[in-house]
Design an enzyme around this catalytic site. Structure first.
Site: not given
Ligand SMILES: Cc1cc2nc3c(=O)[nH]c(=O)nc-3n(C[C@H](O)[C@H](O)[C@H](O)COP(=O)(O)O)c2cc1C
Length: 217
Positions: A195-197
């Site tokens: 999640d692009r985290l």
């Protein structure tokens, strides 16, 4: 998350494709951490894990970037070799600052370094040059790197000329060729996460040690 556990996460949590990452020893030495990541990149089967982009800039701030190969690294810095009359070398002689960036896609990892750049010693260049194949050594003599070449035949002529000049295995180091060492002032590790985290951890030189900062992805 504590800094210690953040370092552990950034050292160990790829998304399952990571092989050979040593379990975290929660020390904070970025060169050692780089070594662990570099080793994992080598074991991943990636082509040329030692390739890195090198950014330089003219004194008035016009940037340029190209790939080079990492040939050595330790506490003193990160070493690559090139022609001292090339565009990158001219920029580094006039403005001895540079940046490096590694991308190891299959591991979802990036490492960025910024620092000052200086030539390695003549002896170090001589030693490294001797490890190159004869063809690469002749190639270094033949190439006026970054200068205009009117036709390929001209380069081939120059190869023949130096091949004849140095017929044996004793091809000396050209006076216009050698290494540079980038002494990092900061090193940033980036680990891709869901999640692009992503995880980012920056080390900045502080006295004899390093200061660490987590960054938003
Ligand atoms: C994967 C890869 C590795 C390279 N490694 C080097 C290197 O170690 N040294 C070098 O001088 N050029 C290397 N090159 C060529 C440079 O990218 C560049 O074309 C050349 O050094 C001239 O750059 P300049 O005109 O900015 O000086 C490499 C290119 C690639 C694609």
């Amino acid at each position: 998350m504590s800094l210690k556990s953040s370092i552990r996460t950034i050292k160990t949590l790829g998304k399952g494709v990571v092989v050979g990452i040593p379990e975290a020893a929660a020390d904070h030495d970025p060169v050692e951490l780089f070594g662990e990541w570099f080793q994992a990149a080598r074991e991943s089967g990636l082509y040329l894990p030692e390739s890195m982009s090198l950014a330089t800039a003219t004194p008035d701030g016009v940037p340029s970037v190209r790939m080079v190969l990492l040939k050595a690294y330790d506490e003193r810095g990160f070493v690559f070799y090139t022609n001292y009359e090339s565009r990158k070398a001219k920029e580094l002689e006039a403005n001895p600052r540079g940046a490096l960036c590694f991308h190891w896609g299959v591991l979802e990892r990036q490492v960025r370094l910024n620092g000052t750049v200086e030539r390695v010693s003549h002896e170090e260049s001589v030693r490294y040059f001797a490890t190159r194949s004869r063809g690469s050594r002749i190639g270094a003599w033949a190439s006026k790197q970054s200068e205009p070449l009117s036709e390929r035949a001209e380069l081939e002529d120059r190869v023949r000329r130096y091949d004849a000049e140095y017929p044996g295995d004793d091809v000396p180091l050209p006076p216009f060729w050698g290494g540079y060492r980038l002494r990092p002032e900061s090193i940033e590790f980036w680990q891709g996460k869901a999640d692009r985290l992503h995880e980012r951890l920056r080390f900045e030189r502080s006295g004899d040690g390093w200061r660490t900062t987590r960054l938003y992805p």
